[in-house]
Design a protein around this motif. Structure first.
Motif, PDB file in Angstrom:
ATOM      1  N   ALA A 101       0.841  -1.203   0.000  1.00  0.00           N
ATOM      2  CA  ALA A 101       0.000   0.000   0.000  1.00  0.00           C
ATOM      3  C   ALA A 101       0.872   1.248   0.000  1.00  0.00           C
ATOM      4  CB  ALA A 101      -0.944  -0.013   1.203  1.00  0.00           C
ATOM      5  N   LEU A 102       1.942   1.243   0.802  1.00  0.00           N
ATOM      6  CA  LEU A 102       2.861   2.383   0.839  1.00  0.00           C
ATOM      7  C   LEU A 102       3.555   2.564  -0.509  1.00  0.00           C
ATOM      8  CD1 LEU A 102       4.588   4.595   2.231  1.00  0.00           C
ATOM      9  CD2 LEU A 102       6.112   2.747   2.996  1.00  0.00           C
ATOM     10  N   VAL A 103       4.127   1.513  -1.041  1.00  0.00           N
ATOM     11  CA  VAL A 103       4.867   1.614  -2.308  1.00  0.00           C
ATOM     12  C   VAL A 103       3.934   2.049  -3.440  1.00  0.00           C
ATOM     13  CG1 VAL A 103       6.134   0.265  -4.043  1.00  0.00           C
ATOM     14  CG2 VAL A 103       6.664  -0.003  -1.598  1.00  0.00           C
ATOM     15  N   ASN A 104       2.737   1.481  -3.506  1.00  0.00           N
ATOM     16  CA  ASN A 104       1.784   1.866  -4.545  1.00  0.00           C
ATOM     17  C   ASN A 104       1.355   3.322  -4.391  1.00  0.00           C
ATOM     18  OD1 ASN A 104       1.870  -0.695  -5.676  1.00  0.00           O
ATOM     19  ND2 ASN A 104       0.090  -1.416  -4.529  1.00  0.00           N
ATOM     20  N   ALA A 105       1.199   3.767  -3.153  1.00  0.00           N
ATOM     21  CA  ALA A 105       0.838   5.164  -2.923  1.00  0.00           C
ATOM     22  C   ALA A 105       1.949   6.089  -3.423  1.00  0.00           C
ATOM     23  CB  ALA A 105       0.575   5.406  -1.435  1.00  0.00           C
ATOM     24  N   ILE A 106       3.186   5.762  -3.098  1.00  0.00           N
ATOM     25  CA  ILE A 106       4.306   6.601  -3.544  1.00  0.00           C
ATOM     26  C   ILE A 106       4.343   6.662  -5.066  1.00  0.00           C
ATOM     27  CG2 ILE A 106       6.819   6.833  -3.608  1.00  0.00           C
ATOM     28  CD1 ILE A 106       6.856   5.618  -0.763  1.00  0.00           C
ATOM     29  N   GLU A 107       4.081   5.533  -5.713  1.00  0.00           N
ATOM     30  CA  GLU A 107       4.072   5.511  -7.177  1.00  0.00           C
ATOM     31  C   GLU A 107       2.954   6.379  -7.756  1.00  0.00           C
ATOM     32  OE1 GLU A 107       6.466   4.377  -9.138  1.00  0.00           O
ATOM     33  OE2 GLU A 107       7.467   3.886  -7.256  1.00  0.00           O
ATOM     34  N   SER A 108       1.891   6.597  -7.004  1.00  0.00           N
ATOM     35  CA  SER A 108       0.766   7.401  -7.510  1.00  0.00           C
ATOM     36  C   SER A 108       0.918   8.896  -7.207  1.00  0.00           C
ATOM     37  CB  SER A 108      -0.553   6.897  -6.919  1.00  0.00           C
ATOM     38  OG  SER A 108      -0.669   7.254  -5.553  1.00  0.00           O
ATOM     39  N   ILE A 109       1.906   9.248  -6.418  1.00  0.00           N
ATOM     40  CA  ILE A 109       2.131  10.656  -6.082  1.00  0.00           C
ATOM     41  C   ILE A 109       2.975  11.294  -7.180  1.00  0.00           C
ATOM     42  CG2 ILE A 109       3.145  12.245  -4.400  1.00  0.00           C
ATOM     43  CD1 ILE A 109       2.696   9.997  -2.276  1.00  0.00           C
ATOM     44  N   ASP A 110       2.578  12.496  -7.558  1.00  0.00           N
ATOM     45  CA  ASP A 110       3.307  13.219  -8.599  1.00  0.00           C
ATOM     46  C   ASP A 110       3.281  14.715  -8.301  1.00  0.00           C
ATOM     47  OD1 ASP A 110       0.769  14.174  -9.434  1.00  0.00           O
ATOM     48  OD2 ASP A 110       0.576  12.575 -10.908  1.00  0.00           O
ATOM     49  N   ALA A 111       3.844  15.487  -9.200  1.00  0.00           N
ATOM     50  CA  ALA A 111       3.927  16.938  -9.013  1.00  0.00           C
ATOM     51  C   ALA A 111       2.546  17.576  -8.895  1.00  0.00           C
ATOM     52  CB  ALA A 111       4.708  17.560 -10.170  1.00  0.00           C
ATOM     53  N   GLU A 112       1.565  16.952  -9.491  1.00  0.00           N
ATOM     54  CA  GLU A 112       0.208  17.510  -9.471  1.00  0.00           C
ATOM     55  C   GLU A 112      -0.503  17.309  -8.135  1.00  0.00           C
ATOM     56  OE1 GLU A 112      -0.876  19.345 -12.058  1.00  0.00           O
ATOM     57  OE2 GLU A 112       1.127  18.957 -12.879  1.00  0.00           O
ATOM     58  N   ASN A 113      -0.237  16.207  -7.448  1.00  0.00           N
ATOM     59  CA  ASN A 113      -1.012  15.932  -6.231  1.00  0.00           C
ATOM     60  C   ASN A 113      -0.191  15.970  -4.943  1.00  0.00           C
ATOM     61  OD1 ASN A 113       0.353  13.463  -6.183  1.00  0.00           O
ATOM     62  ND2 ASN A 113      -1.438  12.247  -6.706  1.00  0.00           N
ATOM     63  N   VAL A 114       1.125  16.147  -5.016  1.00  0.00           N
ATOM     64  CA  VAL A 114       1.970  16.080  -3.827  1.00  0.00           C
ATOM     65  C   VAL A 114       1.559  17.096  -2.761  1.00  0.00           C
ATOM     66  CG1 VAL A 114       3.825  17.626  -4.607  1.00  0.00           C
ATOM     67  CG2 VAL A 114       4.346  15.717  -3.052  1.00  0.00           C
ATOM     68  N   GLY A 115       0.982  18.208  -3.159  1.00  0.00           N
ATOM     69  CA  GLY A 115       0.533  19.223  -2.214  1.00  0.00           C
ATOM     70  C   GLY A 115      -0.918  19.077  -1.802  1.00  0.00           C
ATOM     71  N   GLN A 116      -1.599  18.080  -2.363  1.00  0.00           N
ATOM     72  CA  GLN A 116      -3.012  17.852  -2.044  1.00  0.00           C
ATOM     73  C   GLN A 116      -3.165  17.535  -0.563  1.00  0.00           C
ATOM     74  OE1 GLN A 116      -5.003  15.040  -4.629  1.00  0.00           O
ATOM     75  NE2 GLN A 116      -6.429  14.436  -3.005  1.00  0.00           N
ATOM     76  N   THR A 117      -4.293  17.947  -0.004  1.00  0.00           N
ATOM     77  CA  THR A 117      -4.575  17.682   1.403  1.00  0.00           C
ATOM     78  C   THR A 117      -5.295  16.350   1.552  1.00  0.00           C
ATOM     79  OG1 THR A 117      -4.718  20.035   1.888  1.00  0.00           O
ATOM     80  CG2 THR A 117      -5.776  18.544   3.442  1.00  0.00           C
ATOM     81  N   ILE A 118      -4.809  15.541   2.486  1.00  0.00           N
ATOM     82  CA  ILE A 118      -5.467  14.290   2.858  1.00  0.00           C
ATOM     83  C   ILE A 118      -5.653  14.304   4.373  1.00  0.00           C
ATOM     84  CG2 ILE A 118      -4.563  13.020   0.872  1.00  0.00           C
ATOM     85  CD1 ILE A 118      -2.511  11.708   2.781  1.00  0.00           C
ATOM     86  N   LEU A 119      -6.372  13.337   4.888  1.00  0.00           N
ATOM     87  CA  LEU A 119      -6.660  13.291   6.318  1.00  0.00           C
ATOM     88  C   LEU A 119      -6.041  12.065   6.975  1.00  0.00           C
ATOM     89  CD1 LEU A 119     -10.458  14.185   6.290  1.00  0.00           C
ATOM     90  CD2 LEU A 119      -8.538  15.717   6.799  1.00  0.00           C
ATOM     91  N   ILE A 120      -5.528  12.265   8.188  1.00  0.00           N
ATOM     92  CA  ILE A 120      -5.099  11.171   9.053  1.00  0.00           C
ATOM     93  C   ILE A 120      -5.696  11.467  10.427  1.00  0.00           C
ATOM     94  CG2 ILE A 120      -3.173   9.973  10.153  1.00  0.00           C
ATOM     95  CD1 ILE A 120      -1.432  10.775   7.746  1.00  0.00           C
ATOM     96  N   ARG A 121      -6.603  10.594  10.857  1.00  0.00           N
ATOM     97  CA  ARG A 121      -7.348  10.796  12.104  1.00  0.00           C
ATOM     98  C   ARG A 121      -8.034  12.155  12.124  1.00  0.00           C
ATOM     99  NH1 ARG A 121      -2.636   8.266  15.512  1.00  0.00           N
ATOM    100  NH2 ARG A 121      -3.253   6.087  15.449  1.00  0.00           N
ATOM    101  N   GLY A 122      -8.552  12.547  10.972  1.00  0.00           N
ATOM    102  CA  GLY A 122      -9.277  13.800  10.858  1.00  0.00           C
ATOM    103  C   GLY A 122      -8.410  15.033  10.745  1.00  0.00           C
ATOM    104  N   GLU A 123      -7.101  14.883  10.830  1.00  0.00           N
ATOM    105  CA  GLU A 123      -6.177  16.019  10.741  1.00  0.00           C
ATOM    106  C   GLU A 123      -5.694  16.171   9.301  1.00  0.00           C
ATOM    107  OE1 GLU A 123      -1.801  17.427  12.414  1.00  0.00           O
ATOM    108  OE2 GLU A 123      -2.671  15.553  13.157  1.00  0.00           O
ATOM    109  N   SER A 124      -5.722  17.394   8.798  1.00  0.00           N
ATOM    110  CA  SER A 124      -5.275  17.671   7.435  1.00  0.00           C
ATOM    111  C   SER A 124      -3.755  17.614   7.328  1.00  0.00           C
ATOM    112  CB  SER A 124      -5.743  19.061   6.997  1.00  0.00           C
ATOM    113  OG  SER A 124      -7.144  19.100   6.924  1.00  0.00           O
ATOM    114  N   HIS A 125      -3.297  16.946   6.271  1.00  0.00           N
ATOM    115  CA  HIS A 125      -1.871  16.861   5.941  1.00  0.00           C
ATOM    116  C   HIS A 125      -1.745  17.039   4.430  1.00  0.00           C
ATOM    117  CE1 HIS A 125      -1.916  14.618   9.694  1.00  0.00           C
ATOM    118  NE2 HIS A 125      -0.608  14.523   9.694  1.00  0.00           N
ATOM    119  N   THR A 126      -0.682  17.702   3.991  1.00  0.00           N
ATOM    120  CA  THR A 126      -0.364  17.576   2.571  1.00  0.00           C
ATOM    121  C   THR A 126       0.130  16.143   2.380  1.00  0.00           C
ATOM    122  OG1 THR A 126       1.943  18.249   2.863  1.00  0.00           O
ATOM    123  CG2 THR A 126       0.325  20.011   2.328  1.00  0.00           C
TER     124      THR A 126
END
Length: 191
Positions: A101-126
């Motif tokens: 899951a980690l390796v596949n996630a890293i492969e899906s990250i690119d210049a377009e989405n690296v700054g996108q906000t996601i949540l971990i335990r409801g807390e926003s993270h890039t």
């Protein structure tokens, strides 16, 4: 000085994650099944418990990470710190699901989405912050895995870094090459 772009940073993250996997695999390969489950003290974790925890953590954090919170509702973190009832293969399959899951996630990250906000335990993270946080967590536990393995292992130990007293020899053989960074690289292909 040239600014680091997201591709350079992501390549460094991929290489770092891969190096920690090599360290985990080289550590586990030296342990018997009994040692894998052995705790150095009554109130400490075994290598198996830490692998179970990392597998659960990474699977939760990086499965559908763009669309769901990184702390999945079906994750049972407390159970991750209980002894593993299965065999080595089933433990490694569990760990590998999280690792994939980690390796596949890293492969899906690119210049377009690296700054996108996601949540971990409801807390926003890039995504960049979430990945850095995850790799830091991984680093912490890899150190524990190696230390516990050294404490419970009976017999000769294959050093995962440069063995004491061999720094000069290592530097003489690998200076200026990628092999200078690790005992796990193929020196012939890194000159």
């Amino acid at each position: 000085m040239k600014m680091c772009d997201s591709t350079t940073w992501l390549d460094a993250m991929r290489e770092t994650v891969a190096s920690y996997r090599r360290m985990i695999d080289a550590t586990i390969a030296q342990l018997t099944d009994a040692e894998l489950h052995s705790r150095p003290t009554e109130d400490s974790n075994s290598v198996a418990i830490i692998l179970r925890h990392l597998g659960g953590n990474l699977q939760s954090r990086w499965t559908d990470f763009l669309t769901t919170d990184g702390e999945k509702p079906d994750r049972n973190r407390d159970a991750e710190f209980l002894d593993w009832d299965g065999d080595r293969q089933s433990l490694m399959e569990h760990f590998d699901r999280g690792w994939s899951a980690l390796v596949n996630a890293i492969e899906s990250i690119d210049a377009e989405n690296v700054g996108q906000t996601i949540l971990i335990r409801g807390e926003s993270h890039t995504i960049a912050l979430a990945l850095t946080r995850s790799v830091t967590h991984l680093t912490y536990h890899v150190g524990q895995i190696v230390m516990i393995a050294r404490m419970v292992h009976d017999g000769e130990w294959r050093w995962l870094t440069i063995a004491p007293g061999l720094s000069g020899d290592h530097n003489n053989r690998t200076w200026g090459t990628k092999a200078s960074r690790s005992v796990f690289t193929d020196e012939e292909n890194t000159k």
